[in-house]
Design a protein around this motif. Structure first.
Motif, PDB file in Angstrom:
ATOM      1  N   TRP A 199      56.597  73.238  75.308  1.00  0.00           N
ATOM      2  CA  TRP A 199      56.128  71.347  75.278  1.00  0.00           C
ATOM      3  C   TRP A 199      54.969  71.921  74.644  1.00  0.00           C
ATOM      4  O   TRP A 199      54.576  70.653  73.993  1.00  0.00           O
ATOM      5  CB  TRP A 199      55.914  70.682  76.557  1.00  0.00           C
TER       6      TRP A 199
ATOM      7  N   ASN B  70      54.926  65.605  73.163  1.00  0.00           N
ATOM      8  CA  ASN B  70      54.884  64.329  72.636  1.00  0.00           C
ATOM      9  C   ASN B  70      54.810  63.570  74.634  1.00  0.00           C
ATOM     10  O   ASN B  70      56.079  63.662  75.263  1.00  0.00           O
ATOM     11  CB  ASN B  70      56.294  64.024  72.140  1.00  0.00           C
TER      12      ASN B  70
ATOM     13  N   TYR C 150      58.362  62.613  76.473  1.00  0.00           N
ATOM     14  CA  TYR C 150      59.382  63.286  76.949  1.00  0.00           C
ATOM     15  C   TYR C 150      58.491  64.033  78.059  1.00  0.00           C
ATOM     16  O   TYR C 150      59.440  65.274  77.890  1.00  0.00           O
ATOM     17  CB  TYR C 150      60.349  63.920  75.405  1.00  0.00           C
TER      18      TYR C 150
ATOM     19  N   ASP D 239      61.233  54.725  75.065  1.00  0.00           N
ATOM     20  CA  ASP D 239      60.949  55.047  73.714  1.00  0.00           C
ATOM     21  C   ASP D 239      61.205  53.906  72.817  1.00  0.00           C
ATOM     22  O   ASP D 239      61.078  53.716  71.516  1.00  0.00           O
ATOM     23  CB  ASP D 239      61.414  56.594  72.802  1.00  0.00           C
TER      24      ASP D 239
ATOM     25  N   ASN E 120      58.208  52.197  70.707  1.00  0.00           N
ATOM     26  CA  ASN E 120      58.366  52.741  69.488  1.00  0.00           C
ATOM     27  C   ASN E 120      59.405  52.055  68.749  1.00  0.00           C
ATOM     28  O   ASN E 120      60.162  52.647  67.361  1.00  0.00           O
ATOM     29  CB  ASN E 120      58.151  53.959  69.202  1.00  0.00           C
TER      30      ASN E 120
END
Length: 476
Positions: A279, A372, A375, A447, A451
């Motif tokens: 990540w 991110n 996530y 999401d 977004n």
């Protein structure tokens, strides 16, 4: 307060990345990682051969002819007893035995191959000015064989007590038993040889002598000193402990390391930090590769050779996580099924084909998932969860310990079939894909809300078609 929280997160991210980067860039870890990667090529070939032997060729328990698979043996011969005496059964058995010989040039000589590769890599990285790195390999091999136990115990058929066989090398240390000895002895031998060479304690030859001959004479004194050191160390080891250095290192280091790697805590830490490092954009093999090389890779080899039945191994990790699509197929499927964002849909379509072959970079960097926060939870949770789903099915006896080495790029479900040699492995991977895909569902929905696309996909397509019409009209 929001700024303070944001700056704290950024500070943690920067510090974590810096520390992990320093660990990943450590010269010794890089040397170990590169060595294990090179030697792993022979293990992969052997593992692939053993998979063919166990899954396809084995006339008794194989997927094609055996009782646990399609059972073609009985269909061909009419009964299992007739199949066991048939010519095809004997031919398949002979073929399987011949395929198994590849282990003698790879898995059974793993430590010897490691001496060669590690000593050469160690010499290149730590002594780059050396004129001939292969000379370091020569004396590392010599030191390894000097330290080897030149006796072993053998129990003849019918005998009650083992007898000592002298002046014959215990070749079991050529394999996984000798891994720690291979690394420590060869590394120390290369260090001694090159340090003596740097002190110019050498035989100097005239300029008229060919360079290859001159280098050979130049290595004599450092080579004698190197091998002499290991003769003394072997004498001290056998005198005071009754064991040679490989035996001592096996008892003092390798067995405890293997024992620790067989614990649930080790498994949890490895799986949790693996996805965490990803990540942050740090490839986890740069840190975990050398550690697995000294622990779970040994378990792999022992499983493939039938010497043990370890549950925790890199084979099992690959079966239950990477090859099960937890970091590739699952996020892509979640986007395809649940995302309403045009950009995310396009990323998922582009990422689908690579994901089928367990390549995650298009979705992790394209969406992105890396760094991110949205996530973070599903990405970090998916791999450990997939791993422990596999553990659960193993503990229940639904699948056995993984003994087949399958290339990690073999598509999900098919790889489950090949790893286990049974349909059960396919079922386990299907469960893993379903569960890890479901984990992404609430976060993909989130999401969609956080977004939303400024322009919907249909509108974008309509605008694109309109612009094409205008272009054609203008050209006309």
């Amino acid at each position: 307060m929001g700024k303070s929280k944001g700056s704290g997160t950024q500070k943690f991210q920067a510090n974590f990345t810096r520390i992990a980067g320093k660990i990943a860039a450590n010269k010794l870890l890089l040397t170990l990682r590169d060595s294990f990667i090179i030697v792993a090529a022979t293990s992969m070939i052997a593992g692939f051969a053993i998979m063919i032997q166990n899954v396809f060729v084995d006339p008794t328990n194989g997927l094609i002819f055996g009782k646990q698979g399609l059972g073609l043996g009985r269909l061909i011969s009419g009964s299992w007893s007739a199949w066991a005496t048939s010519g095809l059964f004997k031919g398949l058995t002979t073929t399987g035995n011949l395929i198994g010989l590849i282990s003698n040039g790879s898995l059974n000589t793993f430590a010897v191959l490691l001496v060669v590769i590690f000593s050469h890599t160690f010499s290149r990285k730590y002594f780059p000015k050396s004129k001939e790195h292969m000379t370091s390999v020569l004396y590392a091999l010599g030191a390894f064989f000097i330290c080897m136990p030149w006796k072993f115990q053998y129990t003849p058929d019918g005998a009650k007590k083992p007898i000592d066989v002298l002046n014959y090398m215990d070749t079991t240390f050529f394999g996984t038993k000798g891994v720690f000895a291979a690394l420590l002895i060869s590394g120390f031998a290369v260090w001694i040889y090159n340090k003596v060479l740097e002190k110019n304690i050498t035989i100097k030859m005239p300029d008229s002598v060919p360079p290859a001959v001159a280098r050979s004479f130049e290595s004599l004194i450092p080579g004698v000193i190197t091998m002499g050191v290991f003769i003394i160390l072997t004498g001290l080891s056998t005198t005071f402990t009754g064991e040679t250095m490989p035996e001592l290192l096996l008892t003092a280091l390798q067995k405890p390391a293997i024992a620790i790697s067989g614990t649930g805590l080790f498994a949890f830490v490895s799986q949790a930090t693996w996805s965490l490092l990803q990540w942050f954009g740090i490839h986890p093999t740069s840190i975990w590769g050398p550690i697995f090389g000294l622990t779970w890779n040994i378990n792999d080899t022992q499983n493939m050779l039938g010497q043990a039945h370890h549950i925790y191994s890199t084979l099992f990790m690959n079966f239950s996580t990477v090859a099960a699509g937890s970091c590739s197929v699952s996020p892509v499927l979640a986007l395809i099924l649940f995302s309403k964002r045009a950009a995310a849909k396009k990323v998922s379509k582009i990422s689908l084909m690579p994901a089928i072959f367990n390549i995650s970079e298009p979705v992790t960097f394209g969406l992105p998932i890396i760094l991110n926060p949205l996530y973070f939870i599903p990405w970090v949770v998916a791999q450990p969860l997939a791993f422990y789903i596999g553990i659960l099915f193993t503990k229940l006896g639904f699948i056995g310990p993984i003994v087949n080495n399958v290339p990690w790029t073999v598509p999900t479900l098919l790889s489950g079939l090949l790893y286990t040699g049974s349909i059960n492995g396919l079922i386990v991977q299907a469960v893993i894909v379903a569960v890890t895909t479901a984990i992404y569902y609430p976060f993909v929905k989130m999401d969609n809300k956080l977004n939303p696309d400024v322009v919907k996909e249909e509108e974008m397509n309509a605008a694109h078609k309109e612009s094409e019409k205008e272009l054609k009209t203008s050209q006309a």
